[in-house]
Structures are given as C-alpha cells and as structure tokens.
Design a protein around this motif. Structure first.
Motif, mmCIF file in Angstrom:
data_model
loop_
_atom_site.group_PDB
_atom_site.id
_atom_site.type_symbol
_atom_site.label_atom_id
_atom_site.label_comp_id
_atom_site.label_asym_id
_atom_site.label_seq_id
_atom_site.Cartn_x
_atom_site.Cartn_y
_atom_site.Cartn_z
ATOM 1 N N VAL A 43 -1.815 11.835 9.844
ATOM 2 C CA VAL A 43 -2.464 12.129 11.115
ATOM 3 C C VAL A 43 -2.092 11.088 12.165
ATOM 4 O O VAL A 43 -1.776 11.412 13.312
ATOM 5 C CB VAL A 43 -3.988 12.209 10.938
ATOM 6 C CG1 VAL A 43 -4.707 12.163 12.295
ATOM 7 C CG2 VAL A 43 -4.376 13.470 10.188
ATOM 8 N N GLN A 44 -2.105 9.810 11.776
ATOM 9 C CA GLN A 44 -1.765 8.748 12.732
ATOM 10 C C GLN A 44 -0.339 8.898 13.230
ATOM 11 O O GLN A 44 -0.056 8.723 14.422
ATOM 12 C CB GLN A 44 -1.943 7.379 12.079
ATOM 13 C CG GLN A 44 -1.748 6.223 13.055
ATOM 14 C CD GLN A 44 -2.754 6.260 14.190
ATOM 15 O OE1 GLN A 44 -3.968 6.211 13.957
ATOM 16 N NE2 GLN A 44 -2.276 6.369 15.421
ATOM 17 N N ALA A 45 0.580 9.255 12.338
ATOM 18 C CA ALA A 45 1.976 9.452 12.753
ATOM 19 C C ALA A 45 2.097 10.607 13.736
ATOM 20 O O ALA A 45 2.875 10.550 14.700
ATOM 21 C CB ALA A 45 2.852 9.695 11.525
ATOM 22 N N ALA A 46 1.328 11.675 13.517
ATOM 23 C CA ALA A 46 1.356 12.814 14.424
ATOM 24 C C ALA A 46 0.795 12.446 15.795
ATOM 25 O O ALA A 46 1.311 12.862 16.842
ATOM 26 C CB ALA A 46 0.577 13.983 13.832
ATOM 27 N N VAL A 47 -0.262 11.656 15.817
ATOM 28 C CA VAL A 47 -0.859 11.201 17.075
ATOM 29 C C VAL A 47 0.140 10.338 17.849
ATOM 30 O O VAL A 47 0.328 10.502 19.068
ATOM 31 C CB VAL A 47 -2.164 10.429 16.808
ATOM 32 C CG1 VAL A 47 -2.625 9.685 18.050
ATOM 33 C CG2 VAL A 47 -3.237 11.391 16.319
ATOM 34 N N ASP A 48 0.793 9.415 17.153
ATOM 35 C CA ASP A 48 1.788 8.570 17.804
ATOM 36 C C ASP A 48 2.895 9.422 18.420
ATOM 37 O O ASP A 48 3.348 9.164 19.540
ATOM 38 C CB ASP A 48 2.379 7.574 16.795
ATOM 39 C CG ASP A 48 1.398 6.490 16.381
ATOM 40 O OD1 ASP A 48 0.368 6.316 17.082
ATOM 41 O OD2 ASP A 48 1.642 5.832 15.364
ATOM 42 N N PHE A 49 3.346 10.433 17.685
ATOM 43 C CA PHE A 49 4.407 11.301 18.191
ATOM 44 C C PHE A 49 3.941 12.077 19.427
ATOM 45 O O PHE A 49 4.658 12.173 20.423
ATOM 46 C CB PHE A 49 4.860 12.277 17.114
ATOM 47 C CG PHE A 49 6.014 13.139 17.534
ATOM 48 C CD1 PHE A 49 7.319 12.761 17.219
ATOM 49 C CD2 PHE A 49 5.827 14.312 18.243
ATOM 50 C CE1 PHE A 49 8.395 13.537 17.625
ATOM 51 C CE2 PHE A 49 6.897 15.095 18.655
ATOM 52 C CZ PHE A 49 8.178 14.712 18.343
ATOM 53 N N ALA A 50 2.727 12.604 19.386
ATOM 54 C CA ALA A 50 2.217 13.417 20.482
ATOM 55 C C ALA A 50 2.103 12.626 21.779
ATOM 56 O O ALA A 50 2.253 13.170 22.872
ATOM 57 C CB ALA A 50 0.873 14.031 20.116
ATOM 58 N N LEU A 51 1.832 11.331 21.660
ATOM 59 C CA LEU A 51 1.576 10.512 22.844
ATOM 60 C C LEU A 51 2.714 9.566 23.190
ATOM 61 O O LEU A 51 2.606 8.816 24.156
ATOM 62 C CB LEU A 51 0.297 9.691 22.633
ATOM 63 C CG LEU A 51 -0.986 10.494 22.406
ATOM 64 C CD1 LEU A 51 -2.171 9.564 22.288
ATOM 65 C CD2 LEU A 51 -1.197 11.524 23.501
ATOM 66 N N GLU A 52 3.801 9.604 22.437
ATOM 67 C CA GLU A 52 4.860 8.631 22.694
ATOM 68 C C GLU A 52 5.536 8.931 24.037
ATOM 69 O O GLU A 52 5.572 10.077 24.480
ATOM 70 C CB GLU A 52 5.909 8.666 21.567
ATOM 71 C CG GLU A 52 6.710 9.942 21.506
ATOM 72 C CD GLU A 52 7.673 9.937 20.322
ATOM 73 O OE1 GLU A 52 8.470 10.874 20.229
ATOM 74 O OE2 GLU A 52 7.604 9.003 19.521
#
Length: 256
Positions: A247-256
């Motif tokens: 989940v954290q990796a997906a959040v980082d990707f969404a907001l990068e």
C-alpha cells in the motif's frame, strides 16, 4: 521552480503543499481485488488513510477496483490451473486499464505468480508486492527471513529467487507440516474474516521455530495475515507486512 504539488516521497508523513487548483493532480490506483474480499477492503481503507495522511484535509485517493470471485481463485490454486488463472485475471486487468488505472496492484501474494507475466505484456506500471517488501527488508539490514503464506507462496522457487537475486534476502520456510497449518488457516479462516486465538497461537509457534532456525525477521506473505498477527505480537523481531508495504509503495507512486 518547485511544483506546488511536490511531495517528499522519502518522508511518508510529508503532506502535499496545499493548492487551490482543482481537481488535485494524482495518479489513479488500479486495484485487482477479491483475493480475498477481506484483503481488498483493507487495501481500500489503508490506501485512503495513507493518502489522507499525505494530502491532509478532505483529500484521499482516486482508486479503481475490479474485484474477482474468490471461488474461482481458490479453484485455480487448489487444482494447479495457473493457465486458466492467467486468462481470468488478464481479462480483469483489461477492465482496470479501460477504467483509467495509471498503475496496477494485486492484493494477493499468491496470484502474483500469474500477474507478473500478465503485466510484463503491458505498458501500465505494475507494483510487485515482493519488490515493495524486499526493499523494506534490505533497508532494515536483514538478510535471512522467514516466510508465511499460502502453500504456493511458501513453495515458490520463483519468489525465493526474486528475494535472493533482487534484494540479497534468504528465505526460510516452515516445515511441511507447519506449511499445511499456515495454508489451512488462511483458506479456511482468514479469507472469511475468522480470527481465532488458537490459530494466532499456532502462527506464533511457527514463527518461533523459524527464529530457532536462524530467521532474523518474518514476512507476512499473505495479505490477510496481518489481521491475525502483527509487529506488536513479536517485539524485537522484525515483521514485514506485505499489505502495509505494498500500500505504501502504491501511495508513493500515486503522489510522486
């Protein structure tokens, strides 16, 4: 010039700089769910919670979910019908892409066996759950970890190789008898939302035996296990929760 939407992805607590521009730019996360519905609901909850932590205010995620019938997945896994699983999930990924997903994540460690080749044929980014976990293990300075998951996950030479070759992590798995216990609890209880004290006791016993065999931490390699057992149950022994890390990796990707 710094973008008004810049975020420091090295700091998961860093909020976006507030802006009056709307709609707020962010990538749409495509979630392939239903494996199980328990994991899927937790992914949705955690994605929105973590995105709100970063965005603040009333903002959370732009998320598309395609949820499959877990009965089909259980049949494919139990009967070693991986080609059929590939075709079934490929159609569901088509639907995610048509819905506008900018990145795809799959809520099941087990089904990454077919998701990896499915996504290799496409241009839509795919966040592999093993990579998110492997990065965390390497960052923690751990090199030998136990693995709990379904039988296909614990027995997978491909998964073992991905951890070893990509992150320098040696995987330690339970004995055959204990693998059967871990797998049974997942399929008969956790995917149904049944959390039993005696099952938690069994999982902790299995982890204790992995520690005696040299494991320096443990991977919760099924996305429902964290509902039963977490870091607070194993003080001083690193627990790598694949759900949280994915989940954290997906959040980082969404907001990068």
């Amino acid at each position: 010039m710094t973008s008004p939407f810049h975020v420091d992805i090295q700091n998961s607590k860093a909020p976006f700089m507030r802006s009056e521009k709307r709609p707020l730019p962010q990538k749409t996360i495509g979630v392939l769910g239903g494996m199980s519905n328990q994991a899927t609901s937790e992914y949705y909850r955690l994605l929105n919670r973590k995105l709100n932590d970063r965005l603040d205010g009333w903002d959370n995620g732009e998320i598309v979910i395609v949820s499959v019938n877990f009965g089909n997945i259980e049949y494919f896994v139990r009967n070693d019908r991986w080609d059929e699983a590939h075709a079934y999930l490929s159609d569901k990924v088509d639907r995610l892409e048509r819905a506008g997903a900018d990145v795809v994540i799959c809520v099941s460690n087990t089904m990454h066996r077919v998701m990896e080749p499915i996504m290799a044929e496409r241009t839509t980014p795919f966040i592999h759950i093993t990579d998110a976990t492997g990065n965390a293990i390497r960052k923690a300075g751990t090199s030998r970890v136990g693995l709990l998951g379904t039988m296909p996950v614990m027995k997978s030479p491909e998964l073992r190789g991905r951890y070893q070759e990509g992150f320098g992590v040696e995987i330690v798995t339970p004995t055959q008898a204990d693998m059967e216990i871990v797998d049974r609890i997942i399929f008969n209880e956790l995917v149904r939302g049944e959390l039993r004290t005696d099952s938690k006791r069994e999982y902790l016993r299995v982890v204790s035996e992995l520690r005696e065999r040299g494991a320096e931490g443990v991977i919760l390699g099924c996305t429902e296990i964290f509902l039963l057992m977490a870091q607070q149950d194993l003080p001083g022994f690193p627990v790598f929760d694949t759900t949280e890390l994915h989940v954290q990796a997906a959040v980082d990707f969404a907001l990068e």
